[in-house]
Design a protein around this motif. Structure first.
Motif, PDB file in Angstrom:
ATOM      1  N   THR A 116       0.837  -1.205   0.000  1.00  0.00           N
ATOM      2  CA  THR A 116       0.000   0.000   0.000  1.00  0.00           C
ATOM      3  C   THR A 116       0.870   1.253   0.000  1.00  0.00           C
ATOM      4  O   THR A 116       0.606   2.217  -0.710  1.00  0.00           O
ATOM      5  N   THR A 138      -5.307  -1.691  -0.972  1.00  0.00           N
ATOM      6  CA  THR A 138      -6.005  -1.877   0.305  1.00  0.00           C
ATOM      7  C   THR A 138      -6.794  -0.641   0.725  1.00  0.00           C
ATOM      8  O   THR A 138      -7.850  -0.742   1.330  1.00  0.00           O
ATOM      9  N   THR A 153      -7.655  -5.906  -1.325  1.00  0.00           N
ATOM     10  CA  THR A 153      -6.421  -5.249  -1.758  1.00  0.00           C
ATOM     11  C   THR A 153      -6.319  -5.331  -3.277  1.00  0.00           C
ATOM     12  O   THR A 153      -6.140  -4.319  -3.939  1.00  0.00           O
ATOM     13  N   GLU A 178      -1.647  -2.732  -6.053  1.00  0.00           N
ATOM     14  CA  GLU A 178      -1.119  -3.797  -5.204  1.00  0.00           C
ATOM     15  C   GLU A 178      -1.495  -5.162  -5.762  1.00  0.00           C
ATOM     16  O   GLU A 178      -2.668  -5.422  -6.049  1.00  0.00           O
TER      17      GLU A 178
HETATM   18 MG    MG Z   1      -2.046  -3.278   1.293  1.00  0.00          MG
END
Ligand code: MG
Ligand code: UAG
Ligand code: ATP
Ligand code: API
Length: 490
Positions: A116, A138, A153, A178
């Protein structure tokens, strides 16, 4: 869109073929959940961890699905059934066809911790360099037009490709997102045209999902072995035991490896950290890239943020941005919400909210704050329910070893008994207090703070809810801290 355009031979591979009459079918949507199928949809039946989508084919057809994809055809279906070897990957590639627009530059980052932060930092670097940039992960979708909090995520393939198509049409040219190990293992991001991949680190996480650490690492290395195209950049933190394996995987794929960190390739395409000195709530860094030296002030707390910043810088440089401008932009980085975020103080003692909910992250966060606790370092944390139970005693031990005061509380118990989760942590957290109610635990910790202390509230970070049973109760560590500080004033 014609079915043959959605399920082209490159999507189906050589293991499936579609008769001409079926290929000509008009498809108006794509779905992986029968409960949201609309007339004209293609339904993809996926055998999952809880149930098998094949059980819902009739329901999908009743809702108007005009064709079905899956890996095992039922006896007879009222609509055409296309059999494929890997429905998850077929779904993702078809979703990429259905939602075709993508930013020209896309970086994906994987690793146990730091994803993140790296996605947020990479977005900030590109933004400062003048690009229309976004991140997905996330903390949700962050783009020039909006921030939309998500639940996963790495979103499911349909949600992911829909979001990517939407931001590309809005003019976003640079996307950092991510790639979780679940997402990679479930082919959620296949079909995303990734220009570069980043790897932060590997430590214990998600052992409730992956049968072994090797399986966990193999899922993450899919990014370098299968998704970043040959010639793309692979930015790999070189300071871990698994770094060599990640680098080998990238080299075997013909990627441009950029090793970063204290063992980074400073003489070549990587970034080498040669010096780091803590200065207040910032760090003075000396870096080396292509033999040139750079001195910058990173306005973030925690040595681990250096790793995240260097992976982010590598992703920006590896996708064509000027190195000097990228390194200079690191001086303006803001931490991702709830990642070692200073949210207040009491009696001069700083209070930090952090997202650490796995052993290595908790250790790194506590070690990062130790220099700010001349007297006592206190931590308030718990562990999520319906997640890896094996990490609980490990985290209890880490807290007892790295903090002077420990309060064990609830995180997201989900379907588990909160007291049982706390007991598993307390079993190894010698001397820890137990306060189940998270607000009360935070209040108790803040009330005890004196000059020279520092407080870490860990596990929930940015979260604005507490998952208890099937309910998401409104809760945020930030608000609990503010309420506790306000009550002190009164
Ligand atoms: Mg994350
Ligand atoms: C364990 C896990 O990862 N599950 C993910 C997986 O679900 P699954 O395939 O196992 O689904 P299932 O519940 O067994 O159902 C099988 C199939 O039947 C379908 N179905 C089901 C019921 C019905 O009535 N009709 C129907 O068609 C479902 O849509 C599904 O396609 O695929 C789904 C679609 O992509 C995901 O939404 C779902 O994430 C669940 C909700 C989840 O909580 N995942 C977490 C663990 C997760 O992915 N976390 C990672 C890591 C976070 C981090 O550390 O960074 C993340 O990326 O968020
Ligand atoms: N490079 C790193 N090395 C070790 N720990 C880190 C690193 N970066 C962040 N952390 C710790 O992990 C926590 C989560 O950081 P971040 O959200 O950036 O990682 P993530 O990989 O996205 O995590 P998740 O997989 O849970 O979404 C931070 O709050 C911090 O405690
Ligand atoms: N505070 C959360 C963090 C984990 C969330 C996400 N990484 C996942 O595994 O779903 C929990 O422990 O429940």
């Amino acid at each position: 869109m014609k079915l043959c355009d959605l399920l082209g031979q490159d999507v189906l591979g050589n293991d499936a073929a579609i008769e001409p009459a079926v290929a000509a079918l008009d498809v108006s949507g794509i779905a992986l959940d029968s409960r949201v199928v609309r007339p004209g949809d293609l339904f993809v039946a996926i055998a999952g961890s809880k149930t098998d989508g094949a059980r819902f084919i009739d329901a999908a057809i009743a809702a108007g699905a005009i064709a079905v994809v899956g890996d095992h055809a039922p006896a007879a279906t009222k609509v055409p059934f296309v059999t494929v070897a890997n429905p998850r990957r077929t779904l993702a590639l078809a979703a990429a066809r259905f939602f075709p627009a993508q930013p020209a530059t896309i970086a994906a980052v994987t690793g146990t911790s730091g994803k993140t932060s790296v996605a947020a930092f990479t977005r900030q670097i590109w933004e400062r360099l003048g690009y229309a940039s976004a991140s997905i992960g996330t903390i949700g979708l962050v783009s020039p037009k909006r921030t939309v909090y998500g639940s996963l995520t790495t979103p499911d393939p349909i949600a992911l490709h829909r979001q990517i198509d939407e931001i590309a049409r809005e003019g976003v040219t640079h996307l950092a997102f991510e790639a979780s190990s679940h997402g990679l293992d479930q082919y959620r991001l296949d079909g995303v045209r990734v220009s570069a991949g980043g790897f932060t680190n590997l430590s214990r996480d998600h052992m409730d999902y992956h049968p072994s650490v090797a399986h966990y690492l193999a899922a993450k290395l899919r990014l370098f072995r299968e998704l970043v195209p040959p010639g793309g950049a692979a930015v790999i933190s070189a300071d871990h035991d698994c770094s060599a394996e990640a680098i080998e995987a990238a080299k075997a794929r013909g990627l441009r490896v950029m090793a970063v960190g204290r063992n980074g390739d400073g003489a070549g395409e990587g970034i080498r950290l040669t010096e780091a000195v803590v200065e207040g709530f910032a760090q003075k860094l000396t870096l080396e890239h292509r033999g040139k030296r750079f001195a910058i002030r990173l306005p973030l707390v925690g040595e681990f943020q250096i790793e995240n910043a260097l992976v982010s810088a590598g992703l920006a440089i590896g996708t064509g941005s000027d190195a000097a401008n990228v390194v200079a932009s690191l001086e303006h980085l803001e931490g991702a919400k709830g990642r070692l975020e200073r949210v207040g103080e009491r009696n001069g003692a700083p209070i930090f909210v952090d997202y650490a909910h796995k052993p290595d992250a908790l250790a790194k966060a506590l070690q990062a704050l130790r220099p700010y606790a001349k007297r006592r370092l206190v931590v308030v944390f718990g562990a999520g329910g319906d997640r890896d139970a094996g990490k609980r005693p490990i985290m209890g031990e880490i807290a007892a070893e790295n903090a002077d005061g420990v309060i064990v509380t609830d995180d997201n118990p989900r379907s588990e008994k909160p007291e049982a989760i706390r007991a598993a942590i307390l079993a190894t957290a010698k001397g820890a207090r137990e306060i189940g109610d998270r607000s009360a635990a935070i209040r108790a910790a803040i009330e005890q703070l004196e000059e020279g202390d520092a407080l870490l509230i860990a596990g929930k970070g940015h979260e604005t809810g507490q998952i208890v049973g099937g309910e998401v109760l409104p809760f945020s560590d930030h608000e609990a801290v503010a309420a506790a500080l306000a009550s002190r004033v009164a």
